[in-house]
Scaffold this active site. Structure first.
Site, PDB file in Angstrom:
ATOM      1  N   GLY A   9      40.501 -23.955  37.254  1.00  0.00           N
ATOM      2  CA  GLY A   9      41.500 -24.457  38.404  1.00  0.00           C
ATOM      3  C   GLY A   9      42.508 -23.435  38.777  1.00  0.00           C
ATOM      4  CB  CYS A  58      58.561 -22.981  20.581  1.00  0.00           C
ATOM      5  SG  CYS A  58      59.415 -22.323  19.369  1.00  0.00           S
ATOM      6  CG  HIS A  68      39.332 -26.402  30.575  1.00  0.00           C
ATOM      7  ND1 HIS A  68      40.245 -26.571  29.771  1.00  0.00           N
ATOM      8  CD2 HIS A  68      39.884 -25.786  31.558  1.00  0.00           C
ATOM      9  CE1 HIS A  68      41.556 -26.271  30.412  1.00  0.00           C
ATOM     10  NE2 HIS A  68      41.287 -25.908  31.710  1.00  0.00           N
ATOM     11  CB  THR A  89      26.623 -12.160  39.770  1.00  0.00           C
ATOM     12  OG1 THR A  89      26.003 -11.192  40.286  1.00  0.00           O
ATOM     13  CG2 THR A  89      25.214 -13.148  39.323  1.00  0.00           C
TER      14      THR A  89
END
Length: 379
Positions: A75, A323, A201, A237
């Site tokens: 993405g 955090c 993913h 590739t």
């Protein structure tokens, strides 16, 4: 190595497991079908057929033509190619976006602003994290980019209306659909977009592969330079096994949408009801309408979300804060919706998936309620 004593996984918006059907589809391309798809050897031709098939599978999921699909590493690369690549051909140096974009979109826009003199107009959002469309936007525009479904709140944006506003100003429109594709119907013509990014993913394919839809006739310059793969837009590739996996994941998602989306939405709403009954003061951040079916963000007053999840060790989920050096910072997107900083620190993002069951929902609600109660007692 496999994780033992797996917690209930509620972080599907961060990443999904690779589906068994997807792993099976890609395995031959990790072993026997090893050729370079640019080669004319028998091995190369077999690899090329795998890439071509995957291109058609991804196109079918998006309602696109196969020659409009460009394979990338994910993405982030797709967003960069869309935004920076389209900007190369735009004389109008104004970009329109929202205040709640993913860093993979916000960073390329900053690059255009800081390195190339573009102006970037950020539209605000309402209390549901939905972009406020403004007819008074400046003219003309070079491009518009908007996250189709927000990764934290699950809010689905009015993409078609946004695209129409951008088009009226002479610009092209890009949708970051990494969180949306495979979870809700995504059709490029219905959305009215010229460019659209997906990430493997996020839809049960491996990490390291994605795609960019480029509408026919939309000029885009390559960001990477090299040979002429992917119609000259993405040299190097091809990751054949990853591409085959993405194609298989797209076909699998297309076949499951009609039953899996309503199933997950029902589980999400049941979970929201159980949590609201068990945790006093709980605030539902995810909109009740026009939101991803798998996503539930809630905020708990008086606690820090990370503290709750540290206690709820049998659940794997995310918070609405970051955090740094032991200091928790509320999500900028949540603050943009008008949520108070203290409440935003108590945000929890619970993102369901294909493996989530009704029994899981009951366990999750009980576990989180107990963890919140203990956190409140300690504070």
């Amino acid at each position: 190595m496999p994780i033992t004593d797996d917690p209930i996984y509620l972080d599907h918006n961060a990443t999904t497991p690779v589906a068994a059907e997807v792993a099976e589809a890609m395995w031959p391309y990790l072993t026997g079908v090893f050729g370079n798809p640019s080669s004319t050897s028998p091995q190369g031709s077999a690899a090329r057929r795998g890439v071509d098939r995957a291109r058609g599978q991804v196109a079918a999921l998006l309602g696109a033509h196969a020659d409009e699909i460009v394979f990338t590493s994910g993405g982030t690369e797709s967003n960069n190619l869309a935004i920076r690549g389209a900007a190369e051909h735009r004389g109008r140096r104004l970009a329109i976006t929202s205040a709640v974009e993913h860093p993979a979109t916000a960073a390329p826009l900053r690059h255009l602003r800081d390195r190339h003199g573009w102006r970037v107009t950020e539209l605000g959002v309402d209390g549901d994290c939905r972009v406020r469309l403004d007819d008074a936007l400046p003219h003309p525009a070079g491009l518009g980019t908007l996250i189709l479904a927000h990764n934290e709140t699950g809010t689905i944006q009015p993409m078609r209306s946004f695209a129409e506003l951008v088009r009226e100003r002479g610009g092209v429109t890009h949708a970051d659909a990494a969180q949306a594709a495979g979870k809700i119907p995504v059709n490029v013509d219905d959305l009215g977009v010229d460019l659209l990014s997906i990430a493997g993913h996020k839809m049960y394919a491996p990490k390291g592969v994605g795609a960019l839809y480029v509408r026919r006739g939309t000029p885009v310059a390559p960001v990477l330079l090299g040979a002429g793969q992917e119609n000259g837009l993405r040299p190097g590739t091809e990751n054949v096994a990853g591409i085959v996996a993405l194609g298989a994941a797209a076909e699998l998602a297309a076949g499951m949408l009609d039953r899996e989306s309503p199933r997950q939405a029902e589980l999400r709403d049941t979970l929201a009801e159980r949590l609201a009954a068990a945790i006093p003061g709980l605030v539902r951040v995810t909109p009740r309408r026009d939101s991803l079916p798998n996503t539930l963000m809630v905020a708990v007053p008086g606690v820090v979300g990370a503290t709750v999840l540290d206690d709820a060790t049998t659940i794997a989920a995310s918070t609405g804060s970051a955090c740094h050096a032991g200091t928790h910072t509320p999500s900028a997107a949540l603050l943009a919706t008008g949520l108070e900083p203290e409440l935003a620190l108590g945000a929890l993002r619970l993102s369901l998936g294909r493996s989530t069951t009704p029994a899981d929902v009951e366990t999750i609600a009980e576990t989180l309620a107990g963890a919140v109660d203990r956190a409140r007692r300690r504070s």
